[in-house]
Design a protein around this motif. Structure first.
Motif, PDB file in Angstrom:
ATOM      1  N   VAL A  70       0.835  -1.203   0.000  1.00  0.00           N
ATOM      2  CA  VAL A  70       0.000   0.000   0.000  1.00  0.00           C
ATOM      3  C   VAL A  70       0.864   1.245   0.000  1.00  0.00           C
ATOM      4  O   VAL A  70       0.651   2.181  -0.796  1.00  0.00           O
ATOM      5  N   PHE A  71       1.876   1.307   0.873  1.00  0.00           N
ATOM      6  CA  PHE A  71       2.690   2.524   0.933  1.00  0.00           C
ATOM      7  C   PHE A  71       3.521   2.711  -0.331  1.00  0.00           C
ATOM      8  O   PHE A  71       3.653   3.831  -0.831  1.00  0.00           O
ATOM      9  N   LEU A  72       4.089   1.636  -0.860  1.00  0.00           N
ATOM     10  CA  LEU A  72       4.860   1.748  -2.102  1.00  0.00           C
ATOM     11  C   LEU A  72       3.983   2.275  -3.235  1.00  0.00           C
ATOM     12  O   LEU A  72       4.421   3.089  -4.058  1.00  0.00           O
ATOM     13  N   THR A  73       2.734   1.821  -3.265  1.00  0.00           N
ATOM     14  CA  THR A  73       1.797   2.306  -4.283  1.00  0.00           C
ATOM     15  C   THR A  73       1.462   3.772  -4.055  1.00  0.00           C
ATOM     16  O   THR A  73       1.354   4.548  -5.012  1.00  0.00           O
ATOM     17  N   HIS A  74       1.277   4.152  -2.788  1.00  0.00           N
ATOM     18  CA  HIS A  74       1.077   5.565  -2.465  1.00  0.00           C
ATOM     19  C   HIS A  74       2.222   6.405  -3.035  1.00  0.00           C
ATOM     20  O   HIS A  74       2.003   7.453  -3.654  1.00  0.00           O
ATOM     21  N   LEU A  75       3.425   5.961  -2.811  1.00  0.00           N
ATOM     22  CA  LEU A  75       4.614   6.697  -3.234  1.00  0.00           C
ATOM     23  C   LEU A  75       4.643   6.871  -4.745  1.00  0.00           C
ATOM     24  O   LEU A  75       4.969   7.957  -5.261  1.00  0.00           O
ATOM     25  N   LEU A  76       4.277   5.815  -5.472  1.00  0.00           N
ATOM     26  CA  LEU A  76       4.298   5.865  -6.933  1.00  0.00           C
ATOM     27  C   LEU A  76       3.161   6.719  -7.486  1.00  0.00           C
ATOM     28  O   LEU A  76       3.386   7.614  -8.307  1.00  0.00           O
ATOM     29  N   PHE A  77       1.951   6.482  -7.024  1.00  0.00           N
ATOM     30  CA  PHE A  77       0.790   7.109  -7.636  1.00  0.00           C
ATOM     31  C   PHE A  77       0.603   8.566  -7.224  1.00  0.00           C
ATOM     32  O   PHE A  77       0.179   9.392  -8.033  1.00  0.00           O
TER      33      PHE A  77
END
Length: 403
Positions: A70-77
């Motif tokens: 979830v956090f990695l996706t937050h960072l990307l998006f």
């Protein structure tokens, strides 16, 4: 009488005469249908996995593994939303949720043909990414359609109205699962999400300003009290969203009983979300959020001692009341102080929220080898309640987002 009075305030606040031309209200509408869809089934997905034959430890491990993604996706998006468009990203999150429900609907077919690992990876990936891109876009949408002056009341409505629409969701979902099956609820939730996507699809797009990602601002070592508030909120979120429902289920409370408990709590939470936001705009967020944090922490400890639906209902309803008083002021404070640096402020909050969420699971897994699942959940709920009560002391010290 009070309910009617509250309803009139909501009507006045939403300005129905120009409702459809208000970008903020369009988000409220879409969020309301999304909440209706998710409230019917999200609570019961871990239970569904247990009924498919997965162990309790595997379900918990899937949950905590998803948090890292979830956090990695937050960072990307979050850093690319200005290019892709916030409306498009919100719709994409709805579509991923729909795909998730389709996969769960067909679980009995997928498991024999593709295996347990592939099924769990698909479920974990879709759940994590849909949640991450939804909240990334949601926060930025809100920040770009409101101003700092009315952050409290606007946040209160944004949190209260979707909950109001989803109040009966858990009970309806539990009833349909008990009388029919999980598949029917997955189907209904999918249809509601399709409708919610349509609301956003025909809405006016908004522009998100481009911002440079700065890791120093995401870590933000200078403001430990603010970061601690986010971290402790993350602990509370993991406790209420996973530990508590699983504790009720393992305590032999029926699905309908769990749905009824959430019905009462959601009604109380909706009212006090709105009221908590209004009080923050008038009096600031320090005193309101401190009272809410202490009360919510006590309710978490009380939940760990329940043995009946009545006890669960009492403690969860109290939790819904105090959560509205503590969560809305803190959420509104985050929005109020994030307008000048939206991207980095959003990621700063998500970073520490996820540390808190993961820490509670680390605590949980450290106890699991020594106690049974039910006892471990009980201890974890008590620990999260103490943490939430201690949050009141941090709120007293903070001067970054607390007024």
């Amino acid at each position: 009488m009070y309910k009617h009075f509250q309803h009139q305030h909501l009507l006045h606040h939403l300005h129905f005469k120009k409702f459809l031309r208000n970008k903020y209200n369009e988000l409220v509408i879409a969020d309301s249908f999304r909440q209706m869809a998710l409230s019917m089934i999200s609570l019961f997905i871990p239970i569904f996995l247990l009924k498919l034959g997965f162990s309790f430890a595997v379900v918990a491990l899937l949950e905590v593994s998803s948090l890292f993604l979830v956090f990695l996706t937050h960072l990307l998006f979050t850093t690319h939303i200005s290019r892709w468009g916030v409306k498009q990203v919100l719709i994409a999150s709805y579509i991923l949720n729909i795909i998730l429900y389709i996969i769960l609907y067909n679980a009995q077919t997928i498991l024999p043909n593709f295996g347990s690992l592939t099924f769990l990876l698909l479920v974990g990936f879709l759940n994590a990414v849909s949640m991450a891109i939804y909240w990334s876009a949601h926060h930025l949408y809100f920040l770009c359609t409101t101003n700092t002056k009315h952050s409290g009341s606007k946040t209160g409505v944004l949190l209260a109205v979707p909950v109001l629409f989803g109040i009966v969701g858990p009970l309806v979902g539990a009833y349909l699962i008990t009388c029919y099956n999980f598949q029917l609820v997955f189907l209904i939730s999918t249809l509601l999400l399709i409708f919610a996507s349509g609301v956003l699809f025909f809405s006016t797009n908004i522009k998100i300003p481009r911002a440079k990602l700065k890791f120093k601002k995401i870590i933000d070592k200078k403001h430990w009290s603010k970061n601690s508030i986010y971290l402790m909120q993350g602990i509370t979120f993991s406790a209420t969203s996973f530990m508590w429902p699983m504790f009720m289920f393992l305590s032999a409370i029926t699905l309908i009983g769990i749905g009824f408990v959430h019905l009462l709590a959601a009604a109380a939470h909706s009212i006090f979300c709105y009221e908590g936001g209004r009080q923050m705009d008038k009096h600031g967020n320090r005193s309101v959020s401190r009272v809410g944090a202490v009360g919510h922490g006590i309710s978490m400890i009380g939940r760990s001692l329940i043995t009946t639906v009545v006890g669960a209902s009492i403690w969860q309803t109290l939790g819904g009341i105090f959560a509205g008083l503590y969560f809305v002021p803190l959420e509104a404070a985050f929005y109020k102080h994030s307008h000048h640096d939206k991207i980095n402020k959003v990621l700063n909050r998500e970073f520490y929220l996820h540390i808190g969420r993961i820490l509670l699971f680390v605590f949980f897994f450290s106890l699991l080898p020594f106690f049974g699942p039910l006892t471990t959940l009980m201890i974890t709920l008590i620990a999260s309640g103490i943490s939430t009560m201690l949050l009141s002391l941090i709120i007293k010290q903070d001067k970054t987002i607390i007024d």
